[in-house]
Design an enzyme around this catalytic site. Structure first.
Site, short mmCIF file in Angstrom:
data_model
loop_
_atom_site.label_atom_id
_atom_site.label_comp_id
_atom_site.label_asym_id
_atom_site.label_seq_id
_atom_site.Cartn_x
_atom_site.Cartn_y
_atom_site.Cartn_z
N ASP A 57 39.43 38.99 -37.81
CA ASP A 57 40.00 38.42 -36.32
C ASP A 57 40.97 38.44 -36.00
O ASP A 57 41.61 37.88 -36.95
CB ASP A 57 39.54 37.32 -35.70
N LEU A 88 29.71 43.51 -57.25
CA LEU A 88 30.10 42.93 -55.80
C LEU A 88 29.07 43.76 -54.62
O LEU A 88 29.24 44.38 -54.76
CB LEU A 88 31.67 43.28 -55.25
N HIS A 135 44.01 47.99 -35.92
CA HIS A 135 42.58 47.94 -36.75
C HIS A 135 42.67 48.31 -38.12
O HIS A 135 42.45 47.99 -38.50
CB HIS A 135 42.05 48.04 -35.66
C1 IPE Z 1 34.13 38.72 -33.65
O1 IPE Z 1 35.90 38.80 -33.15
C2 IPE Z 1 34.00 40.21 -34.01
C3 IPE Z 1 34.52 40.53 -34.75
C4 IPE Z 1 35.32 40.36 -35.74
C5 IPE Z 1 34.42 42.05 -35.19
P1 IPE Z 1 35.55 38.84 -32.08
O2 IPE Z 1 36.97 39.00 -31.57
O3 IPE Z 1 34.71 39.59 -31.33
O4 IPE Z 1 35.56 37.23 -30.95
P2 IPE Z 1 35.32 37.00 -29.74
O5 IPE Z 1 35.28 37.50 -28.50
O6 IPE Z 1 36.98 36.52 -30.35
O7 IPE Z 1 34.85 35.33 -29.76
C1 IPE Z 2 39.20 42.01 -34.96
O1 IPE Z 2 40.34 41.84 -34.07
C2 IPE Z 2 38.75 43.39 -35.17
C3 IPE Z 2 37.42 43.80 -34.31
C4 IPE Z 2 37.39 42.53 -33.36
C5 IPE Z 2 36.49 44.30 -34.32
P1 IPE Z 2 40.23 41.72 -32.82
O2 IPE Z 2 40.44 42.81 -31.76
O3 IPE Z 2 39.01 41.06 -32.26
O4 IPE Z 2 41.78 40.56 -32.20
P2 IPE Z 2 42.12 39.87 -30.99
O5 IPE Z 2 41.16 38.29 -31.54
O6 IPE Z 2 42.15 40.63 -29.68
O7 IPE Z 2 43.13 39.24 -31.57
MG MG Z 3 39.31 39.08 -32.00
#
Ligand code: IPE
Ligand code: IPE
Ligand code: MG
Length: 250
Positions: A24, A135, A41
């Site tokens: 995240d 792995l 990303h």
């Molecule tokens: C969880 O992260 C999903 C992934 C890392 C793929 P999100 O960014 O979607 O989660 P919330 O919305 O902050 O809970």
């Molecule tokens: C995690 O990073 C990737 C996915 C959920 C696919 P985010 O896109 O959720 O990044 P933040 O949480 O908005 O910073």
């Molecule tokens: Mg996120």
């Protein structure tokens, strides 16, 4: 449930067999640098590559990475397209190297609403690496823990309705064996980057006795040192599984 310690972490550290990672903070990483979220990303894929390499070097047996949640469909269409494109890129670009490194790829999550070309790439990744013994990289894509448990419940209901099973036979094992993770041990350690402290529908059933480590860095900044730090924190935890700590013999 511990592999022998390997190079990179303190020699006394017990390495968890299965590590789950909620990757995240890509968006925040990019926004902090006045870059588009998509750039976060893209850098996240590089962090994933580093993480897989580090996990192999450290002797972790199973690594599950949360790449796209069932709820991520609520993001803007352009961001969803970017994330789908990156999955294609990762498999096309990295599959040969993963295979050469003896990595077995598994994919969990719902495939029904993914585009046909992505489904064939996921199938190809699993088929090509099926016999590998290093792995196991479990990619949780279009994955939701509640959806997975609901599907297991539906499978049980179908078995009961067809007379293959009795309601009194529905137990923990009946559910575990109907999850997509059926032959994968439960995660010992779940790491979440970005500082958020929640599961966001990741491995709900399987994480019943997992240890959690929340790291205050965004996913694109994750490296081997971050993983080693989390493993050292894991090694300091006392896991009880509902029991008591054995008293040291005087
Ligand atoms: C969880 O992260 C999903 C992934 C890392 C793929 P999100 O960014 O979607 O989660 P919330 O919305 O902050 O809970
Ligand atoms: C995690 O990073 C990737 C996915 C959920 C696919 P985010 O896109 O959720 O990044 P933040 O949480 O908005 O910073
Ligand atoms: Mg996120």
């Amino acid at each position: 449930m511990h592999a022998p310690p390997t190079e990179g972490v303190d020699a006394s550290v017990r390495v968890p067999v299965h590590v789950g990672i909620i990757m995240d903070g890509n968006g925040r990483w990019a926004t902090a640098r006045h870059l588009p979220r998509a750039e976060g990303h893209r850098r996240g894929v590089e962090a994933l590559r580093r993480c897989v390499r580090a996990a192999r070097e450290l002797g972790i047996r199973f690594l599950t990475v949360y790449s796209f949640s069932s709820e991520n469909w609520s993001r803007p269409a352009a961001e969803i397209a970017e994330l789908m494109g990156l999955l294609r890129f990762f498999i096309r670009n990295d599959l040969a190297e993963l295979h050469a490194s003896n990595v077995r790829v598994r994919v969990i999550g719902e495939r029904a609403n993914l585009s046909a070309d992505i489904v064939s790439l996921l199938n190809e990744a699993e088929a090509m690496t099926r016999a590998n013994s290093g792995l196991t990289l479990v990619v949780a894509f279009n994955y939701g823990g509640r959806q997975e448990i609901a599907a297991a419940a539906a499978a049980i209901a179908a078995d009961v309705a067809a007379g293959r099973m009795k309601p009194e036979d529905v137990d923990v094992d009946a559910i575990s064996t109907r999850l997509q993770t059926t032959d994968i041990p439960d995660p010992d350690l779940i790491i979440r980057t970005s500082g958020e402290q929640r599961l966001s529908n990741f491995l709900l059933w399987q994480s019943a006795y997992a240890e959690f480590v929340f790291l205050p860095l965004n996913w694109p900044d994750f490296d081997k040192a971050s993983l080693c730090g989390a493993l050292e924190e894991f090694a300091r935890r006392e896991r009880r599984f509902g029991g008591v700590t054995p008293c040291p013999v005087p």
